[in-house]
Motif scaffolding. Structure first.
Motif, PDB file in Angstrom:
ATOM      1  N   ASP A 118       0.850  -1.197   0.000  1.00 38.51           N
ATOM      2  CA  ASP A 118       0.000   0.000   0.000  1.00 38.51           C
ATOM      3  C   ASP A 118       0.882   1.243   0.000  1.00 38.51           C
ATOM      4  N   ALA A 120      -0.327   4.093  -1.226  1.00 43.07           N
ATOM      5  CA  ALA A 120      -1.338   5.085  -1.622  1.00 43.07           C
ATOM      6  C   ALA A 120      -2.076   5.684  -0.427  1.00 43.07           C
ATOM      7  N   PRO A 122      -3.164   8.433   1.702  1.00 44.90           N
ATOM      8  CA  PRO A 122      -3.047   9.887   1.509  1.00 44.90           C
ATOM      9  C   PRO A 122      -2.731  10.632   2.805  1.00 44.90           C
ATOM     10  N   ASP A 131       6.126   7.876   4.489  1.00 46.06           N
ATOM     11  CA  ASP A 131       5.600   8.750   3.440  1.00 46.06           C
ATOM     12  C   ASP A 131       6.299   8.401   2.130  1.00 46.06           C
ATOM     13  N   ARG A 133       5.342   9.421  -1.000  1.00 47.86           N
ATOM     14  CA  ARG A 133       4.696  10.165  -2.085  1.00 47.86           C
ATOM     15  C   ARG A 133       5.617  10.328  -3.279  1.00 47.86           C
ATOM     16  N   ARG A 159      -0.006   5.689  -5.722  1.00 46.84           N
ATOM     17  CA  ARG A 159      -0.812   6.879  -5.460  1.00 46.84           C
ATOM     18  C   ARG A 159      -1.587   7.285  -6.701  1.00 46.84           C
ATOM     19  N   SER A 160      -2.820   7.691  -6.499  1.00 45.33           N
ATOM     20  CA  SER A 160      -3.653   8.016  -7.663  1.00 45.33           C
ATOM     21  C   SER A 160      -3.525   9.496  -8.028  1.00 45.33           C
ATOM     22  N   ASP A 161      -2.287   9.913  -8.191  1.00 51.10           N
ATOM     23  CA  ASP A 161      -1.997  11.248  -8.711  1.00 51.10           C
ATOM     24  C   ASP A 161      -2.028  11.105 -10.233  1.00 51.10           C
ATOM     25  N   SER A 168       4.935   6.525 -11.477  1.00 51.90           N
ATOM     26  CA  SER A 168       4.937   5.647 -10.294  1.00 51.90           C
ATOM     27  C   SER A 168       4.883   4.188 -10.711  1.00 51.90           C
ATOM     28  N   GLN A 186      -8.162   9.481  -3.162  1.00 58.58           N
ATOM     29  CA  GLN A 186      -7.543  10.769  -3.475  1.00 58.58           C
ATOM     30  C   GLN A 186      -7.246  11.494  -2.157  1.00 58.58           C
ATOM     31  N   ALA A 187      -6.203  12.302  -2.152  1.00 61.07           N
ATOM     32  CA  ALA A 187      -5.887  13.084  -0.955  1.00 61.07           C
ATOM     33  C   ALA A 187      -7.001  14.091  -0.704  1.00 61.07           C
ATOM     34  N   GLY A 197      -8.442  10.508   3.119  1.00 62.33           N
ATOM     35  CA  GLY A 197      -8.595  10.060   1.744  1.00 62.33           C
ATOM     36  C   GLY A 197     -10.044  10.202   1.327  1.00 62.33           C
TER      37      GLY A 197
END
Ligand SMILES: Cc1cc2nc3c(=O)[nH]c(=O)nc-3n(C[C@H](O)[C@H](O)[C@H](O)COP(=O)(O)O)c2cc1C
Length: 271
Positions: A118, A120, A122, A131, A133, A159-161, A168, A186-187, A197
């Protein structure tokens, strides 16, 4: 990639220990069960309130409560395996070493089909978790898990950026992940401003874009789509976009049978 019974999977952290869903017939016919993200030691989770409903989804900051690895291996895992579930164990932690240690122990645990890292979360920093990110940090974690996982396939939930998701996905698969899970929370923030999230229908278009970005950049990498799926048509959108499987998360909190129902619909053929 993991050998799934079918392409509909329970998303990490949304199916409890499995028993809660099974009592409602909600595990029948699903492709695999992803556990909540486990750490080496037990975690009580973050302060309440942990949830806020929005008109289009759920804002959450659970702090990833869990029993710790020993208790999971002694109680939850044997039950899921005896129930005939294909079990993917999600892992998180406060350090690269913790992730690696959890993976090392899982590699020796009978019945585990795969590990999902994991990457992801946020609100990771708010809960004392590593972290990751920056894709570079995510790749370090994946490499350490892959080293310890031996023959177990390792999926990386990135991460769903939307605009960095392909980058990623590239670094984590270079680090040894066999597949990527894209489109997690999402953050966001809870109404009182704490980091959190956002999941549920609001994130579906973003998650779908994540799938298309990764498919375009890395056509050889299996992609599991996750984010906002509540209907069979939602799941089909992800599969049509090239996802090999989908995960259903927050929808299970409203209707625990959502994943089982979508799996049955898809098995019934095109609508
Ligand atoms: C209550 C709750 C708990 C979650 N716990 C985890 C977790 O332990 N590990 C994880 O990787 N994702 C966790 N997630 C994220 C989901 O697995 C999923 O990626 C995300 O919610 C987006 O999918 P959805 O819109 O279908 O929920 C959690 C989500 C919710 C709503």
């Amino acid at each position: 990639m993991i050998d799934l019974a079918n392409p509909v999977v329970v998303a990490a952290g949304c199916g409890g220990t499995g028993r809660e869903l099974d009592a409602l017939g909600a595990l029948d016919g699903i492709g695999a069960f992803t556990t909540r993200s486990l750490t080496l030691n037990a975690r009580t989770g973050g302060p309440v309130p942990r949830f806020a409903e929005t008109p289009s989804g759920l804002v959450h900051s659970t702090g990833l409560p869990g029993p710790g690895l020993e208790i999971f291996l002694a109680t939850e895992l044997p039950w899921l395996v005896a129930r005939g579930m294909r079990v993917v164990v999600s892992v998180t932690g406060a350090s690269v070493a913790e992730h690696a240690e959890v993976a090392r122990r899982l590699a020796q645990a009978p019945g585990v089909r795969g590990i999902e890292v994991d990457l992801a979360v946020p609100d990771a920093r708010a809960h004392g978790l590593l972290d990751v990110r920056e894709p570079f940090h995510a790749a370090n974690v994946v490499a350490a898990v892959v080293r310890e996982a031996q023959d177990l396939p390792v999926l990386a939930k990135v991460r769903s950026d939307v605009l960095r998701v392909a980058e990623s996905a590239r670094v984590v698969t270079d680090a040894g992940a066999v597949a990527v899970v894209v489109g997690g929370p999402q953050a966001a923030a809870l109404p009182d401003g704490r980091p959190a999230g956002l999941s549920g229908p609001a994130v579906l278009p973003l998650a779908l874009r994540c799938v298309t970005e990764v498919r375009a950049a890395l056509p050889g990498v299996p992609v599991v789509g996750c984010g906002g799926i509540t209907t069979t048509a939602d799941a089909r959108s992800f599969l049509d976009a090239g996802a090999v499987a989908v995960q259903v998360g927050a929808a299970l909190l409203h209707d625990p049978t959502t994943a089982a129902r979508i799996a049955a619909d898809l098995a019934g053929g095109p609508s």
